[in-house]
Write an enzyme that holds these catalytic residues in place. Structure first.
Site, PDB file in Angstrom:
ATOM      1  CB  SER A 135      -0.886   0.000   1.247  1.00 28.93           C
ATOM      2  OG  SER A 135      -1.485   1.267   1.465  1.00 28.93           O
ATOM      3  CE1 TYR A 148      -3.905  -2.448   5.161  1.00 29.07           C
ATOM      4  CE2 TYR A 148      -3.155  -0.203   4.782  1.00 29.07           C
ATOM      5  CZ  TYR A 148      -3.610  -1.413   4.286  1.00 29.07           C
ATOM      6  OH  TYR A 148      -3.742  -1.590   2.926  1.00 29.07           O
TER       7      TYR A 148
END
Length: 252
Positions: A135, A148
Site C-alpha cells: 500500500s 496497518y
C-alpha cells in the site's frame, strides 16, 4: 500445468486480479483462487474464462496452510503468477483497536503472505511473477492507521529483498503500492473510525490499479504505484523528513 494463484480473491483487489489474469494470459490453464468465503469464490466461475480451483482457506490457520501445501505437492504445478492480495486494516488510534484486530492485521498482512510465498516458491516457473500487495501507506507512518501501515512497510521491504534473491531464477517480485482504492476494504477499515477526508480525493478504481500492477510486473518493476498523485507522494517520502510530512498531514 501452468497456473496462477490469487489470495483474497473473494472481493476487492483480489477479485479484480483474478479477473484480469483470466482475461489477459492465454497460457494460464487454471487459476487457484483462495479466500475464506467459498460462496464468493464460486461466483467467479461465471465471470472468468479460465477454469478455477476453488480453495476456501483461512490463511491464518495452520491446518488450511497445510491443505494448500498438500494441494501443491499433489498437483506439482508450474506457478506463473502468484498474487498475494489478502489483507485488511482498521482505522482508529492504536489504543482503540482491539488487540484481536491488531494481531489479525499482522497475521493476515504479514505472516500469511510470507507463508503462502514460502509454500509456492518451489513451484514458481522460471520467468514467473509474484505480486505482493502492499500500500502507499508503506511509504510513511500513518497515525490512526499505525499497525496497518507498519504491516505494509514490512510487505514492501520483504518484496524488494525477495526480488533481489529471485533474480537468478528470472522471477520478478513486485510490491503493489496503491493509494485508497474503491473496494470493500473500507467497509471493514472504517468500522473503528473514518478515513481522512483528503484521502477520498485520491480514490482509485480497482480495475485500473490491477491493470497497472500487471503491466509493471511484466516490465520487471520492483514497485508498482498507481496514479500521479501517489507517485508524487512516494517521491516526497524519499526527499522530505517524515516528521515534516506528518505535520502536514495533521493539518489536512
Amino acid at each position: 500445468m501452468k497456473i496462477a494463484i490469487v489470495t483474497g480473491a473473494s472481493s476487492g483487489m483480489g477479485r479484480e486480479m483474478a479477473k484480469q489474469i483470466g482475461d489477459r494470459f492465454g497460457g494460464i490453464r487454471e487459476i487457484w483462487v483462495i479466500a475464506r468465503r467459498g460462496e464468493r469464490l464460486r461466483e467467479l466461475e461465471s465471470q472468468i474464462p479460465v477454469p478455477l480451483r476453488i480453495l476456501p482457506l483461512d490463511l491464518t490457520e495452520r491446518e488450511d496452510l497445510e491443505r494448500l501445501e498438500q494441494e501443491l505437492r499433489r498437483e506439482q504445478p508450474k506457478v506463473y503468477i502468484l498474487a498475494n492480495v489478502a489483507g485488511f486494516g482498521k482505522i482508529a488510534p492504536a489504543e482503540q483497536v482491539p488487540l484481536e484486530d491488531e494481531a489479525g492485521m499482522i497475521d493476515v498482512n504479514c505472516r500469511a503472505l510470507c507463508a503462502v510465498t514460502h509454500l509456492v516458491l518451489p513451484y514458481m516457473a522460471e520467468g514467473g511473477r509474484i505480486l505482493q500487495f502492499a500500500s502507499a501507506a508503506a511509504f510513511l507512518p500513518q497515525p490512526g492507521f499505525a499497525v496497518y501501515a507498519a504491516t505494509k512497510s514490512f510487505v514492501l521491504s520483504y518484496s524488494r529483498a525477495l526480488n533481489g534473491e529471485l533474480k537468478p531464477r528470472g522471477i520478478c517480485v513486485t510490491a503493489v503500492c496503491p493509494g485508497p482504492v474503491d473496494t470493500e476494504f473500507f467497509q471493514v477499515a472504517e468500522t473503528g473510525g473514518a478515513m481522512p477526508a483528503y484521502k477520498r480525493y485520491f480514490m482509485a478504481r480497482p480495475e485500473k490499479v490491477a491493470a497497472q500492477a500487471m503491466r509493471d510486473s511484466m516490465m520487471g518493476k520492483a514497485v508498482s504505484v498507481y496514479g500521479l498523485s501517489m507517485k508524487g507522494f512516494f517521491l516526497l517520502t524519499k526527499v522530505l523528513p517524515h516528521s515534516l510530512l506528518l505535520k502536514i498531514l495533521e493539518q489536512l
